[in-house]
Design a protein around this motif. Sequence first.
Motif, short mmCIF file in Angstrom:
data_model
loop_
_atom_site.label_atom_id
_atom_site.label_comp_id
_atom_site.label_asym_id
_atom_site.label_seq_id
_atom_site.Cartn_x
_atom_site.Cartn_y
_atom_site.Cartn_z
N ALA A 166 -3.72 18.03 6.35
CA ALA A 166 -3.62 17.39 7.66
C ALA A 166 -4.98 17.37 8.36
CB ALA A 166 -2.60 18.12 8.52
N GLN A 167 -5.27 16.27 9.02
CA GLN A 167 -6.55 16.09 9.71
C GLN A 167 -6.44 16.21 11.22
OE1 GLN A 167 -7.81 12.21 8.41
NE2 GLN A 167 -8.25 12.87 6.31
N HIS A 168 -5.22 16.18 11.75
CA HIS A 168 -5.05 16.14 13.20
C HIS A 168 -4.54 17.47 13.75
CE1 HIS A 168 -6.11 12.04 12.92
NE2 HIS A 168 -4.92 11.56 12.57
N GLY A 169 -4.54 17.57 15.06
CA GLY A 169 -4.23 18.83 15.71
C GLY A 169 -2.76 19.11 15.93
N ILE A 170 -1.91 18.11 15.75
CA ILE A 170 -0.46 18.28 15.86
C ILE A 170 0.17 17.96 14.52
CG2 ILE A 170 1.64 17.56 17.04
CD1 ILE A 170 -0.12 16.73 19.42
N LEU A 171 0.98 18.87 14.01
CA LEU A 171 1.67 18.69 12.74
C LEU A 171 3.14 18.41 13.03
CD1 LEU A 171 0.18 21.74 10.78
CD2 LEU A 171 -0.82 19.47 11.15
#
Length: 235
Positions: free
Chosen positions: A80-85
Amino acid sequence: MQDDKSVSVIIPCWHDNAALEVLLGNLNDLARDTKQSLQLLVVDAANSPQCRAICQQHGAQWLASAPCRGEQLRQGAAHAQHGILWFLHADAQLVGNPLPEIQRTIAAGAAGGFFTFRFAGVPCWQGRVVEQLTGWRNHFGIPYGDQGLFVERNAYQACGQHSPWPLFEEVDLVKNLRNFGAFQRLEYGLLVNPRRWQRDGWWRRSLLNRLLAVAHAIGVSPFTLARLYQRRQRS
């Protein structure tokens, strides 16, 4: 580079290509509606060429995995590259656009959250009873993966990630998240596919789920429970 405001969607899949194709199309629609980057990660335990082709068609990253849901979810989170999974089952059905509410919940300081348990499709009284019972259980127990768990990336790492198990992989994670910070329930945005309850019978399926949960709570290995469950499904 990590984007703290955007969402990485992690979808474990195993021979569920038709439902996955619908979900990926809907997620791409949400991304266009909100004009934001949405990373789609599909972790395929069947190593299926059909699944891979569907992912390519919808701009999702395809990852092959061993057939263990906890390992699939961990693998997806690692990419994952973003801050919310946001963890979704392949047969999840979206209602409206839940992305802004997920982002507002995390921005307000929550460690993560989940959606109210509601079945998709034409309502029936058995399904409504199961929904009500599940809602009561969520107040004291664990919301499971079919309720669209979402979590802030750093909280996910701090709370130990999903357990590398084929069943009950979210139990310890949710317990730790509740101790770490707020874990919020969102009322609308996701529906659960009722096909397993319709196939097995509403009460039989619900009873089996509770028996498995009790067995796990008293210390039976999730690997043993998964083997017993799979043997029952084949029979």
